[in-house]
Write a protein that holds these residues in place. Structure first.
Motif, PDB file in Angstrom:
ATOM      1  N   ASN A 183       0.752  -1.327   0.044  1.00 52.30           N
ATOM      2  CA  ASN A 183      -0.557   0.033   0.074  1.00 52.30           C
ATOM      3  C   ASN A 183       0.510   1.452  -0.201  1.00 52.30           C
ATOM      4  O   ASN A 183       0.008   2.410  -0.009  1.00 52.30           O
ATOM      5  N   ARG A 184       1.918   0.854   0.068  1.00 48.83           N
ATOM      6  CA  ARG A 184       3.565   2.407   0.291  1.00 48.83           C
ATOM      7  C   ARG A 184       3.079   2.997  -0.962  1.00 48.83           C
ATOM      8  O   ARG A 184       3.103   2.003  -2.350  1.00 48.83           O
ATOM      9  N   GLU A 185       3.460   4.387  -1.414  1.00 50.29           N
ATOM     10  CA  GLU A 185       3.608   4.832  -2.579  1.00 50.29           C
ATOM     11  C   GLU A 185       4.755   4.335  -3.776  1.00 50.29           C
ATOM     12  O   GLU A 185       6.532   4.038  -3.348  1.00 50.29           O
ATOM     13  N   GLY A 186       4.902   4.139  -4.601  1.00 49.87           N
ATOM     14  CA  GLY A 186       5.750   3.065  -5.699  1.00 49.87           C
ATOM     15  C   GLY A 186       5.698   1.705  -5.715  1.00 49.87           C
ATOM     16  O   GLY A 186       6.562   1.072  -6.433  1.00 49.87           O
ATOM     17  N   ALA A 187       5.359   1.483  -4.281  1.00 51.71           N
ATOM     18  CA  ALA A 187       5.291  -0.339  -4.906  1.00 51.71           C
ATOM     19  C   ALA A 187       4.310  -0.717  -5.870  1.00 51.71           C
ATOM     20  O   ALA A 187       3.345  -0.559  -5.887  1.00 51.71           O
ATOM     21  N   THR A 188       4.501  -1.937  -5.875  1.00 51.89           N
ATOM     22  CA  THR A 188       4.088  -2.658  -6.874  1.00 51.89           C
ATOM     23  C   THR A 188       3.418  -4.092  -5.809  1.00 51.89           C
ATOM     24  O   THR A 188       4.443  -4.666  -5.428  1.00 51.89           O
ATOM     25  N   LEU A 189       2.271  -4.274  -5.922  1.00 57.37           N
ATOM     26  CA  LEU A 189       1.572  -5.406  -5.328  1.00 57.37           C
ATOM     27  C   LEU A 189       1.998  -6.941  -6.784  1.00 57.37           C
ATOM     28  O   LEU A 189       1.817  -6.851  -7.588  1.00 57.37           O
ATOM     29  N   SER A 190       2.054  -7.682  -5.338  1.00 60.81           N
ATOM     30  CA  SER A 190       2.979  -9.059  -6.074  1.00 60.81           C
ATOM     31  C   SER A 190       1.346 -10.177  -6.066  1.00 60.81           C
ATOM     32  O   SER A 190       1.414 -10.645  -4.839  1.00 60.81           O
ATOM     33  N   GLU A 191       0.718 -10.235  -6.817  1.00 61.56           N
ATOM     34  CA  GLU A 191      -0.382 -11.667  -6.799  1.00 61.56           C
ATOM     35  C   GLU A 191      -0.344 -12.368  -6.584  1.00 61.56           C
ATOM     36  O   GLU A 191      -1.183 -13.186  -5.613  1.00 61.56           O
ATOM     37  N   PRO A 192       0.984 -13.203  -6.723  1.00 63.57           N
ATOM     38  CA  PRO A 192       1.259 -14.456  -5.883  1.00 63.57           C
ATOM     39  C   PRO A 192       2.340 -14.638  -4.805  1.00 63.57           C
ATOM     40  O   PRO A 192       1.155 -15.267  -4.340  1.00 63.57           O
ATOM     41  N   VAL A 193       2.628 -13.601  -4.791  1.00 64.13           N
ATOM     42  CA  VAL A 193       2.826 -13.360  -2.821  1.00 64.13           C
ATOM     43  C   VAL A 193       1.602 -13.506  -2.454  1.00 64.13           C
ATOM     44  O   VAL A 193       1.186 -13.782  -1.264  1.00 64.13           O
ATOM     45  N   ARG A 194       0.816 -12.648  -2.702  1.00 59.13           N
ATOM     46  CA  ARG A 194      -0.609 -12.466  -2.558  1.00 59.13           C
ATOM     47  C   ARG A 194      -1.122 -13.626  -1.923  1.00 59.13           C
ATOM     48  O   ARG A 194      -1.898 -13.691  -0.562  1.00 59.13           O
ATOM     49  N   ALA A 195      -0.875 -13.816  -2.685  1.00 57.81           N
ATOM     50  CA  ALA A 195      -2.073 -15.606  -2.733  1.00 57.81           C
ATOM     51  C   ALA A 195      -1.474 -16.717  -2.750  1.00 57.81           C
ATOM     52  O   ALA A 195      -2.370 -17.414  -1.838  1.00 57.81           O
ATOM     53  N   ASN A 196      -0.397 -16.643  -2.252  1.00 56.65           N
ATOM     54  CA  ASN A 196       0.206 -17.590  -1.188  1.00 56.65           C
ATOM     55  C   ASN A 196       0.634 -17.713   0.439  1.00 56.65           C
ATOM     56  O   ASN A 196       0.083 -18.605   1.330  1.00 56.65           O
ATOM     57  N   TRP A 197       0.389 -16.052  -0.074  1.00 54.41           N
ATOM     58  CA  TRP A 197       0.364 -15.995   1.653  1.00 54.41           C
ATOM     59  C   TRP A 197      -1.293 -16.040   2.084  1.00 54.41           C
ATOM     60  O   TRP A 197      -1.922 -16.586   3.499  1.00 54.41           O
ATOM     61  N   TRP A 198      -2.612 -15.448   1.200  1.00 58.42           N
ATOM     62  CA  TRP A 198      -3.713 -16.103   1.758  1.00 58.42           C
ATOM     63  C   TRP A 198      -3.951 -18.098   1.684  1.00 58.42           C
ATOM     64  O   TRP A 198      -4.349 -18.237   2.692  1.00 58.42           O
ATOM     65  N   ARG A 199      -3.116 -18.372   0.725  1.00 59.39           N
ATOM     66  CA  ARG A 199      -3.328 -20.413   1.177  1.00 59.39           C
ATOM     67  C   ARG A 199      -2.847 -20.785   2.111  1.00 59.39           C
ATOM     68  O   ARG A 199      -3.409 -21.821   2.379  1.00 59.39           O
ATOM     69  N   GLN A 200      -1.419 -19.946   2.319  1.00 61.33           N
ATOM     70  CA  GLN A 200      -1.410 -20.707   3.432  1.00 61.33           C
ATOM     71  C   GLN A 200      -2.248 -20.197   4.819  1.00 61.33           C
ATOM     72  O   GLN A 200      -2.315 -20.920   6.028  1.00 61.33           O
ATOM     73  N   ALA A 201      -2.298 -18.849   5.085  1.00 63.05           N
ATOM     74  CA  ALA A 201      -3.895 -18.664   5.649  1.00 63.05           C
ATOM     75  C   ALA A 201      -4.636 -19.274   6.076  1.00 63.05           C
ATOM     76  O   ALA A 201      -5.561 -19.771   7.257  1.00 63.05           O
ATOM     77  N   MET A 202      -5.341 -19.787   4.695  1.00 65.47           N
ATOM     78  CA  MET A 202      -6.299 -20.364   5.108  1.00 65.47           C
ATOM     79  C   MET A 202      -6.381 -22.330   5.160  1.00 65.47           C
ATOM     80  O   MET A 202      -7.365 -23.139   5.042  1.00 65.47           O
ATOM     81  N   MET A 203      -5.310 -22.447   5.149  1.00 64.35           N
ATOM     82  CA  MET A 203      -5.282 -24.168   5.693  1.00 64.35           C
ATOM     83  C   MET A 203      -5.305 -24.061   6.599  1.00 64.35           C
ATOM     84  O   MET A 203      -5.526 -25.069   7.096  1.00 64.35           O
ATOM     85  N   GLY A 204      -4.898 -23.372   7.347  1.00 66.74           N
ATOM     86  CA  GLY A 204      -5.148 -23.312   9.115  1.00 66.74           C
ATOM     87  C   GLY A 204      -6.686 -23.579   9.775  1.00 66.74           C
ATOM     88  O   GLY A 204      -7.682 -22.811   8.902  1.00 66.74           O
ATOM     89  N   GLY A 205      -6.489 -23.755  10.295  1.00 66.68           N
ATOM     90  CA  GLY A 205      -8.314 -23.689  11.665  1.00 66.68           C
ATOM     91  C   GLY A 205      -8.520 -22.749  12.163  1.00 66.68           C
ATOM     92  O   GLY A 205      -7.432 -21.501  12.447  1.00 66.68           O
TER      93      GLY A 205
END
Length: 326
Positions: free
Chosen positions: A220-242
């Protein structure tokens, strides 16, 4: 080619699990001697015999803890953050494996592939779980590296169980000494912030986790590039847990006071933190932590986010290596 959506990625992961299960059934039916030369018991193997393994440890209360144990040499243990899994350390594990170290990472109870526990989701139990794994794997002269919640877990383990087993400790974007605002910690984060996290998790965990990586990685910082694969990998790991375990873990990482642990730790400890950490503010954590340690060294990274082990691995990994070799 159209990139898979997070849901499609999860479905693909489920198919992989089913295929793995089917393969395991076939292997189980084969004579045990076919694989006896490759099997290594964590209770009896010496380091020179180790290769690349993963497995489950059943704790005293019946919880199964998933772990990875790769390579030989001095062990480096990685403790992951909330609500992720040992997969969050892929980049570091491959880096240090290539440097000749034995690398170990586990999924905390309720997270990743470990049992989705309804109870025991607290720092005492997290540390006790790992103590059982450390004994089973005969970990000695180990370097422990903890990120965020994993930093709290690592500090609590080292203070509670590490005598004679731990050589060094690294805390990265870690939650100690204590996050929540209290009378003794007036500059901490107000409790209603963590109450809000619990509310969002309970109301729509998938949506909450889809948005959380944005400040986590500083996208969310100015000039930052959103990496969708990194975001999706974070989401994948989080949703694996209880959900219950992750809900409880918010209290564990925010309200546990690690002051006593930090004072008790007597091994060299490196405290690494980004000064643009939006999840665990550096002023309320690292700057206080290093003052409580007997042998602490502080390294603050300008403009680095909470998830700097991923976004800035090219800087973090060599600095970790230099500390470990020092």
């Amino acid at each position: 080619m159209k990139e898979p959506t997070p849901i499609e990625a999860i479905e693909a992961s489920r198919r992989d699990v089913l295929l793995l299960a089917a393969s395991a059934t076939v292997f189980a039916a084969m004579p045990s001697t076919a694989f006896s030369a490759k099997r290594v018991s964590p209770m009896t193997a010496n380091q020179t015999e180790r290769n690349y393994t993963m497995g489950m440890l059943k704790t005293k209360d019946g919880t199964e803890i998933f772990y990875k144990d790769w390579g030989t040499g001095q062990p480096i243990v990685f403790h992951h953050g909330w609500p992720l899994s040992s997969d969050d350390w892929d980049t570091q594990m491959l880096f240090f494996l290539d440097k000749g170290y034995r690398v170990i990472a586990h999924d905390r109870r309720g997270h990743g592939r470990s049992t989705q526990t309804a109870t025991g989701n607290d720092m005492d139990t997290y540390a006790d779980d790992f103590a059982q794994l450390a004994k089973a794997l005969d970990l000695r002269d180990a370097i422990h590296v903890g990120h965020s919640t994993g930093g709290g877990e690592a500090a609590h383990y080292v203070a509670r169980h590490g005598k004679g087993r731990v050589a060094k400790l690294v805390l990265i974007g870690a939650v100690p000494p204590i996050l929540v605002k209290t009378a003794a910690n007036p500059n901490g984060t107000p409790l209603d912030v963590f109450d809000g996290m619990r509310h969002q998790l309970a109301a729509n965990r998938a949506d909450f986790y889809w948005n959380f990586p944005i400040p986590f990685y500083g996208f969310n910082r100015e000039g930052a590039t959103l990496s969708e694969p990194v975001r999706a990998n974070w989401w994948r790991q989080a949703m694996m847990g209880g959900a219950k375990a992750q809900y409880d873990c918010i209290k564990a990482f925010s309200e546990t006071d690690f002051t006593g642990d930090l004072k008790a730790i007597d091994v060299p400890t490196l405290v690494m933190h980004g000064d643009d950490d939006q999840i665990v503010p550096v002023a309320d954590s690292a700057l206080l932590t290093v003052k409580l340690l007997k042998h602490g060294t502080l390294k603050v990274y300008e403009d680095f986010p909470h998830g700097m082990c991923t976004t800035n691995a090219d800087v973090i990994n060599p600095d970790l290596l230099a500390f470990i070799r020092s």
